[in-house]
Each structure stands twice: as C-alpha cells, then as structure tokens.
Design an enzyme around this catalytic site. Sequence first.
Site, PDB file in Angstrom:
ATOM      1  N   LYS A  96       0.858  -1.193   0.000  1.00 21.91           N
ATOM      2  CA  LYS A  96       0.000   0.000   0.000  1.00 21.91           C
ATOM      3  C   LYS A  96       0.884   1.229   0.000  1.00 21.91           C
ATOM      4  CE  LYS A  96      -4.485   1.000   0.237  1.00 21.91           C
ATOM      5  NZ  LYS A  96      -5.629   0.210  -0.240  1.00 21.91           N
TER       6      LYS A  96
ATOM      7  N   GLY B  34     -18.248   7.847  -2.537  1.00 21.47           N
ATOM      8  CA  GLY B  34     -17.213   7.942  -3.564  1.00 21.47           C
ATOM      9  C   GLY B  34     -17.271   6.712  -4.435  1.00 21.47           C
ATOM     10  N   ASN B  35     -16.127   6.264  -4.905  1.00 20.46           N
ATOM     11  CA  ASN B  35     -16.100   5.115  -5.810  1.00 20.46           C
ATOM     12  C   ASN B  35     -16.850   3.911  -5.229  1.00 20.46           C
ATOM     13  OD1 ASN B  35     -14.811   2.409  -6.576  1.00 20.46           O
ATOM     14  ND2 ASN B  35     -14.275   3.734  -8.288  1.00 20.46           N
ATOM     15  N   ALA B  36     -16.519   3.565  -3.980  1.00 20.96           N
ATOM     16  CA  ALA B  36     -17.121   2.360  -3.393  1.00 20.96           C
ATOM     17  C   ALA B  36     -18.600   2.586  -3.040  1.00 20.96           C
ATOM     18  CB  ALA B  36     -16.321   1.958  -2.149  1.00 20.96           C
ATOM     19  N   GLY B  37     -18.887   3.639  -2.271  1.00 22.80           N
ATOM     20  CA  GLY B  37     -20.245   3.854  -1.761  1.00 22.80           C
ATOM     21  C   GLY B  37     -21.250   4.228  -2.838  1.00 22.80           C
TER      22      GLY B  37
HETATM   23  P1  NAD Z   1     -13.310   7.906  -2.650  1.00 20.89           P
HETATM   24  O1  NAD Z   1     -12.268   8.934  -2.451  1.00 20.89           O
HETATM   25  O2  NAD Z   1     -13.811   7.677  -4.020  1.00 20.89           O
HETATM   26  O3  NAD Z   1     -14.573   8.256  -1.715  1.00 20.89           O
HETATM   27  C1  NAD Z   1     -14.473   8.425  -0.351  1.00 20.89           C
HETATM   28  C2  NAD Z   1     -15.836   8.896   0.140  1.00 20.89           C
HETATM   29  O4  NAD Z   1     -15.824   8.968   1.568  1.00 20.89           O
HETATM   30  C3  NAD Z   1     -16.227  10.281  -0.357  1.00 20.89           C
HETATM   31  O5  NAD Z   1     -17.610  10.298  -0.653  1.00 20.89           O
HETATM   32  C4  NAD Z   1     -15.951  11.175   0.845  1.00 20.89           C
HETATM   33  O6  NAD Z   1     -16.774  12.332   0.870  1.00 20.89           O
HETATM   34  C5  NAD Z   1     -16.326  10.228   1.974  1.00 20.89           C
HETATM   35  N1  NAD Z   1     -15.716  10.602   3.248  1.00 20.89           N
HETATM   36  C6  NAD Z   1     -14.469  11.059   3.510  1.00 20.89           C
HETATM   37  N2  NAD Z   1     -14.329  11.308   4.824  1.00 20.89           N
HETATM   38  C7  NAD Z   1     -15.509  10.978   5.398  1.00 20.89           C
HETATM   39  C8  NAD Z   1     -15.994  11.013   6.722  1.00 20.89           C
HETATM   40  N3  NAD Z   1     -15.219  11.427   7.718  1.00 20.89           N
HETATM   41  N4  NAD Z   1     -17.271  10.592   6.938  1.00 20.89           N
HETATM   42  C9  NAD Z   1     -18.041  10.168   5.930  1.00 20.89           C
HETATM   43  N5  NAD Z   1     -17.645  10.119   4.653  1.00 20.89           N
HETATM   44  C10 NAD Z   1     -16.400  10.535   4.398  1.00 20.89           C
HETATM   45  O7  NAD Z   1     -12.740   6.584  -1.990  1.00 20.89           O
HETATM   46  P2  NAD Z   1     -13.182   5.095  -2.283  1.00 20.89           P
HETATM   47  O8  NAD Z   1     -12.292   4.552  -3.315  1.00 20.89           O
HETATM   48  O9  NAD Z   1     -14.657   5.019  -2.443  1.00 20.89           O
HETATM   49  O10 NAD Z   1     -12.744   4.404  -0.914  1.00 20.89           O
HETATM   50  C11 NAD Z   1     -13.616   4.358   0.218  1.00 20.89           C
HETATM   51  C12 NAD Z   1     -13.171   3.195   1.099  1.00 20.89           C
HETATM   52  O11 NAD Z   1     -13.212   1.998   0.339  1.00 20.89           O
HETATM   53  C13 NAD Z   1     -11.743   3.298   1.648  1.00 20.89           C
HETATM   54  O12 NAD Z   1     -11.684   2.730   2.926  1.00 20.89           O
HETATM   55  C14 NAD Z   1     -10.944   2.460   0.666  1.00 20.89           C
HETATM   56  O13 NAD Z   1      -9.738   1.977   1.236  1.00 20.89           O
HETATM   57  C15 NAD Z   1     -11.949   1.367   0.399  1.00 20.89           C
HETATM   58  N6  NAD Z   1     -11.682   0.635  -0.842  1.00 20.89           N
HETATM   59  C16 NAD Z   1     -11.794   1.230  -2.064  1.00 20.89           C
HETATM   60  C17 NAD Z   1     -11.505   0.476  -3.196  1.00 20.89           C
HETATM   61  C18 NAD Z   1     -11.653   1.044  -4.581  1.00 20.89           C
HETATM   62  O14 NAD Z   1     -11.456   0.294  -5.551  1.00 20.89           O
HETATM   63  N7  NAD Z   1     -12.006   2.294  -4.742  1.00 20.89           N
HETATM   64  C19 NAD Z   1     -11.106  -0.856  -3.074  1.00 20.89           C
HETATM   65  C20 NAD Z   1     -11.022  -1.416  -1.829  1.00 20.89           C
HETATM   66  C21 NAD Z   1     -11.305  -0.661  -0.705  1.00 20.89           C
END
Ligand code: NAD
Length: 418
Positions: free
Chosen positions: A109, A223-226
């Site tokens: 990472k 974001g991407n995941a949610g």
């Molecule tokens: P992202 O940057 O696309 O989105 C992050 C989201 O979280 C945004 O909507 C942001 O506004 C929100 N956020 C940030 N701080 C916050 C808080 N304090 N309270 C509530 N919401 C908050 O990131 P992502 O890629 O969606 O990643 C989110 C999680 O998923 C992380 O833990 C990441 O490690 C995990 N993840 C992502 C992937 C991927 O492929 N994108 C893969 C595995 C795990």
Amino acid sequence: MANAFQEGLRQLDKTCEIIQREKKITIKTEEIEILKKPKRVVEASFPVTMDNGKLKIFTGYRVQYNDVRGPFKGGIRFHPKVDLDEVKALAFWMTIKCAVVNIPYGGGKGGITVDTKKLSQREIERLTRAYVRVMANIIGPDRDIPAPDVYTNSQVMAWFMDEYSQIKGVNTPAVVTGKPIEIGGSQGRDTATAQGGFYVFDNLRKKLRIKKNQIEIAIQGFGNAGLNFAKIAADHDFKIIAISDSQGGIYNKKGIDIKKAIKYKKENGQLRGFKLAEEISNEELLELPVNVLVPAALENVITEKNVKNIKAKIIVELANGPTSIKAGEELFEKGVYVIPDVLANAGGVVVSYFEWVQNIRHFYWDAKKVQNNLSYIMNKSFKEVWETSQKYKTNMRTGAYITAIERLINAVRIRGRA
Ligand code: NAD
C-alpha cells in the site's frame, strides 16, 4: 488511524491460535513472524512546484508488506491523515485480501499525506509524478503494482503510468491498475469494488433468507465504493434510505432516489442540501434502524463507543477497517453478520488483477467476461469464508483470516523461507 496495524496483528495471532487448536497443526513462530513484519518500508520526501511557483515538500510512503504469493499489490491514498501506521495496516490487509480471494499477489500500500481539496489538478498531477519518480525503482509490473484508493482515481493512475513509462523508456500499462479504458484500463474496474461487495452481500442475504423487499440500506461514503454500491443496489430494486459523504448525510425513510442523488452530488460536490431527504450526521447514519449498513468511507467508524447503538443485522465493510476488533466481537455476540473488508471490498483488487493480466497479454476482455469472472471469484470466496466461519463457529472475519493465513503459511513453507 491509531494502532490499526496492531489490531491487524492481534487478528493474525488470534487466527493462528484457532488454526493450531482446531486443525491440530503447529505453525512455527518464524512462519508467523514473516507475516508480522513488512518486507520493505519506504518513506520519501519530495518537492513539488505549486501553481504559485513555490516549492512545497510532501511526504509519501510505500509499504511492500509480503510477496510470498506474488508481486506486491495495493492502492495509493492521498489524504491528510495518511501516516506510516495506516499504510502498514492497509498493506497488511491487502496481503490477507489477495489470499482470501486467491489471486496471485502479495500485499502492499502507498500514500501521500496531503489534502487534495486544497490543490489544483495541475498540482495533483505534479505531486503524483514526483511520487512516481521516488518510487520508480521499487515498483513495476512484476514487483509492485499500485492502484487507486481514497482520493486517487483513474486520472491519477494515468499520470502514474505515463511518468513510469517515461522513466523506463517503454510503455508499461501493467505498472498500475485502475487506469482509464483508453490507456489499458479494464472494463468494469471503476465499479468492481462495489460490484464485488454487492455479490457477497446478496449471497449472505440469500443464505439468511431475507427477502429483497425487507431490506433497508444505509451507506456511509459516496465515492467510488459507496456511490457505485448505491447505484448497483438501486438497480436491483433494493431500498436505500440513507447516504453520506464527508460533509454529512441525508435520510429518507421511504427511500432515496439514487440517480437524483448522484446528479445532485455531481452538480454540488456534496449531498447536503439535497431536497428530497432530511439531513443527518455521519454518526447518526451509522445508528439508524436499518438492517444493512455499508461503511464505505474511512477506518474505525464502528468502535466500542457506538457499537451498542448499531441496529443493522448485516454490515458490508466496503471501507478498509471500519470496525474495530472489539466492536466486531460485540457485533458477533449480538448476532450481527459482518462481511469483513478483506472479502467485501476485494472486487476492486480482483478486477485489478484482470486488468494486469490483460495488459501483460495485450488482449482485452469485454464487460461480460469481466463480470462473469468477478462473480465466479466473489461467489466462490464467499462460500469458502462462510463455510470456514460455520465450521469453526466464528465470525466471517476470522473465517476469512483462516482461509488467507493457511494459504500464506503454505506458500511460505513451499518456498522454504522459514
Ligand atoms: P473515494 O475517495 O472515491 O470516496 C471516499 C468517500 O468517503 C467520499 O464520498 C468522501 O466524501 C467520503 N468521506 C471522507 N471522509 C468521510 C468522513 N469522515 N465521513 C463520511 N464520509 C467521508 O474513496 P473510495 O475509493 O470510495 O474508498 C472508500 C473506502 O473503500 C476506503 O476505505 C478504501 O480503502 C476502500 N476501498 C476502495 C476500493 C476502490 O477500488 N475504490 C477498493 C477497496 C477498498
């Protein structure tokens, strides 16, 4: 993220104890030690020219945790709270995750301590390229393959791949995954984490015989995941009653129109202010009376402090490390099913693996092939984790760790490192 790495190691010890006790085998201390320490940790400081012409020094990390099952693999995070302990924890989880879904990677990472909201796109590009320059000699398609994580996206991966290719003098798409399709990205990579999470969630829902129309979902993080999880679940007619981003959440008991919420977020940069729902805080969202909770933002949001107030029956950990170990144990006692991060969000790294295979072979798959292969791996992994957790009467996190650690220890033994 205080002590996240220590929490990971405690889970490792607990799992090794169970394997030894239940399977009546001995794992040597040295074999466990190999999994307790990162193979290589790189911390680098590098200057970046800001738009005002001044130089600013940033700190970045790459933790290459374990490569016993294949090259290091794991995302790059740009966030003000990034520190070495967090990156180590995330790299450890990647090692476990790749072993849970049985893809030929180890774990790694990286990250930069930075608030990208305060930077222009040009500054983020220069920052990314500077990071690649300091890390170029330790990464590579057969060594260590980064990918997106929090606040890094396909554009950042495109700059990453371009800078690395320029340094090496050869076009090298396989050095990172999560790239745009035009330069070697895979179909389905952008939605893979959410899609994989959806497959395992639906597997569990069917196992527990809960009807679709009985489900109410709350999602933290858009974001991407949610966001993509919300979209996929809504497309499958599930009711989502609360969503949030870093600015706060919105709630509508009757269900949120996800397409309209996505449009609103795109236009306004936040969910707050969306007319068709009431505002709630991120903390309130976690404690809503829903049966499915999807933490999809940052770590450590379900802890000893709020676990008593959590009402969900199913928790899908799309974020990495959203539940502390203690809180996880309490949830298990209460009969809550937690699909652990190392399984729930593994879809991203699975399609990253497909992207890397396509880059190496210079032969590209259509979206259907990606989906079929992803659903095959996620369904199979869910079954393995579920059956292991049932067999050892433990939660799915420990079930996933048992599955992964057995594979890792076997690889250590076969390679003869211990
Ligand atoms: P992202 O940057 O696309 O989105 C992050 C989201 O979280 C945004 O909507 C942001 O506004 C929100 N956020 C940030 N701080 C916050 C808080 N304090 N309270 C509530 N919401 C908050 O990131 P992502 O890629 O969606 O990643 C989110 C999680 O998923 C992380 O833990 C990441 O490690 C995990 N993840 C992502 C992937 C991927 O492929 N994108 C893969 C595995 C795990």
